[in-house]
Motif scaffolding. Structure first.
Motif, mmCIF file in Angstrom:
data_model
loop_
_atom_site.group_PDB
_atom_site.id
_atom_site.type_symbol
_atom_site.label_atom_id
_atom_site.label_comp_id
_atom_site.label_asym_id
_atom_site.label_seq_id
_atom_site.Cartn_x
_atom_site.Cartn_y
_atom_site.Cartn_z
ATOM 1 N N GLN A 196 -14.314 13.398 5.802
ATOM 2 C CA GLN A 196 -14.907 14.589 5.196
ATOM 3 C C GLN A 196 -14.875 15.808 6.120
ATOM 4 O O GLN A 196 -15.063 16.930 5.655
ATOM 5 N N ASP A 200 -11.999 17.728 1.408
ATOM 6 C CA ASP A 200 -13.146 17.633 0.499
ATOM 7 C C ASP A 200 -13.335 16.225 -0.061
ATOM 8 O O ASP A 200 -14.429 15.873 -0.497
ATOM 9 N N ASP A 201 -12.281 15.411 -0.060
ATOM 10 C CA ASP A 201 -12.366 14.070 -0.634
ATOM 11 C C ASP A 201 -12.989 13.087 0.356
ATOM 12 O O ASP A 201 -13.124 13.362 1.546
ATOM 13 N N ASN A 202 -13.329 11.893 -0.147
ATOM 14 C CA ASN A 202 -13.919 10.845 0.691
ATOM 15 C C ASN A 202 -12.880 9.891 1.250
ATOM 16 O O ASN A 202 -13.233 8.920 1.930
ATOM 17 N N THR A 205 -5.236 10.736 1.544
ATOM 18 C CA THR A 205 -4.171 10.350 0.617
ATOM 19 C C THR A 205 -3.387 9.202 1.240
ATOM 20 O O THR A 205 -3.455 8.954 2.455
#
Length: 326
Positions: A196, A200-202, A205
């Motif tokens: 984080q 913004d993601d947890n 990719t």
């Protein structure tokens, strides 16, 4: 061909012009050279968007930059544009081997016989923005001017560089706090709190996860102006260090968050040395770059410095025990 004694302004006034423009083609004829620049997509990122034409008989070297890279177009277009004239190097007899000295007029009435003190006097009106270490650099009207000196104390080379606009950030993300980054050294990159910090993601990719596991590196140059480096294998990887980039260093945007000791990328070496309170453990000075490494209580600090721009190129914070001179 009739001998032509070039003035530096005849070249610097062409900065930003396309190589196919009549004025640039006329310059090639004045220099009596058939050499032309071209871009090689195989080159590493430091030179992929640049090429140079050295005219040894004239003591002049012209530098060219890809149009799309110079004007901060989308990353996918870099290297596909026309070439622009953006740099010129004027060499003295002592400035480089097997190259004849430039015999024309140098910028601001400089001569190759000038000492550093004389050169600074001639550029006195730009003294407020001078950056110095092994050489002197001023931002003058229309370009950045660098003067390098010989061991004898006179001018060995004069470099003029068109200052490009800063690269644009691809995705607008918040910069993690420096203290938080330092706290995460030696920890797993797959911890949610670590992830984080950088997006913004947890979760990363799949491509980012593979980059960490296989190459032990995560490239965030276009989003935040940093690269994250790791040690260990696969899921056992640990956060080893972070590199903060100045604008266009390795094709990165400039990190605009906090740096240690109140350092800024525009600091010259003299300002830098006054700010850092640590044990200096490595010091190397070359013609174009210098490096310094300090041992600090929480980490090792590595700085790569440009002796042409007289500014910081990149700064790396390294977990204790992982610094190596290799």
């Amino acid at each position: 061909m009739k001998k032509v004694n070039l003035k530096s302004i005849q070249i610097t006034s062409l900065f930003g012009e396309d190589i196919d423009e009549d004025a640039v083609q006329h310059l090639f004829r004045q220099l009596n050279t058939l050499n032309r620049p071209s871009l090689d997509p195989i080159d590493d990122i430091e030179v992929r968007y640049f090429d140079w034409v050295l005219v040894k008989r004239k003591g002049v070297e012209l530098g060219f930059t890809d149009f799309y890279y110079h004007y901060t177009a989308d990353f996918d277009l870099w290297g596909l544009g026309d070439l622009l004239l953006t740099q010129v190097y004027f060499y003295s007899a002592k400035g480089t081997e097997d190259t004849l000295p430039f015999t024309g007029e140098l910028p601001y009435n400089l001569t190759f016989d000038d000492t550093q003190g004389v050169a600074r006097d001639k550029l006195e009106s730009f003294e407020y923005n001078r950056h110095s270490f092994l050489s002197d650099t001023w931002d003058v009207e229309g370009y950045r001017l660098n003067v390098q000196y010989t061991p004898e104390g006179t001018i060995g080379c004069v470099i003029c560089l068109l200052i490009p606009p800063p690269l644009k950030q691809d995705v607008h993300l918040s910069n993690p706090a420096l203290s938080t980054i330092i706290e995460k050294l030696g920890q797993s990159p797959f911890d949610v709190q670590f992830i984080q910090l950088w997006q913004d993601d947890n979760e990363f990719t799949l491509e980012q996860e593979n980059e960490i596991k296989i190459y032990r590196r995560l490239n965030l140059k276009q989003t935040l102006g940093v690269s994250l480096l790791f040690t260990g294998l696969q899921h056992a990887a640990l956060f080893k260090s972070i590199i903060f980039y100045s604008d266009r260093e390795e094709g990165a945007i400039q990190w605009n968050g906090e740096l240690p000791f109140g350092i800024t990328f525009s600091d010259d070496m003299l300002a830098l040395l006054k700010k850092i309170n640590g044990v200096l453990i490595d010091s190397i000075d070359l013609k174009d770059i210098s490096r310094r490494v300090w041992n600090l209580p929480e980490y090792t600090l590595f700085i790569l410095y440009s002796n042409v721009e007289n500014r910081i190129m990149q700064l790396e914070i390294i977990a204790k025990g992982y610094w190596s001179q290799s």
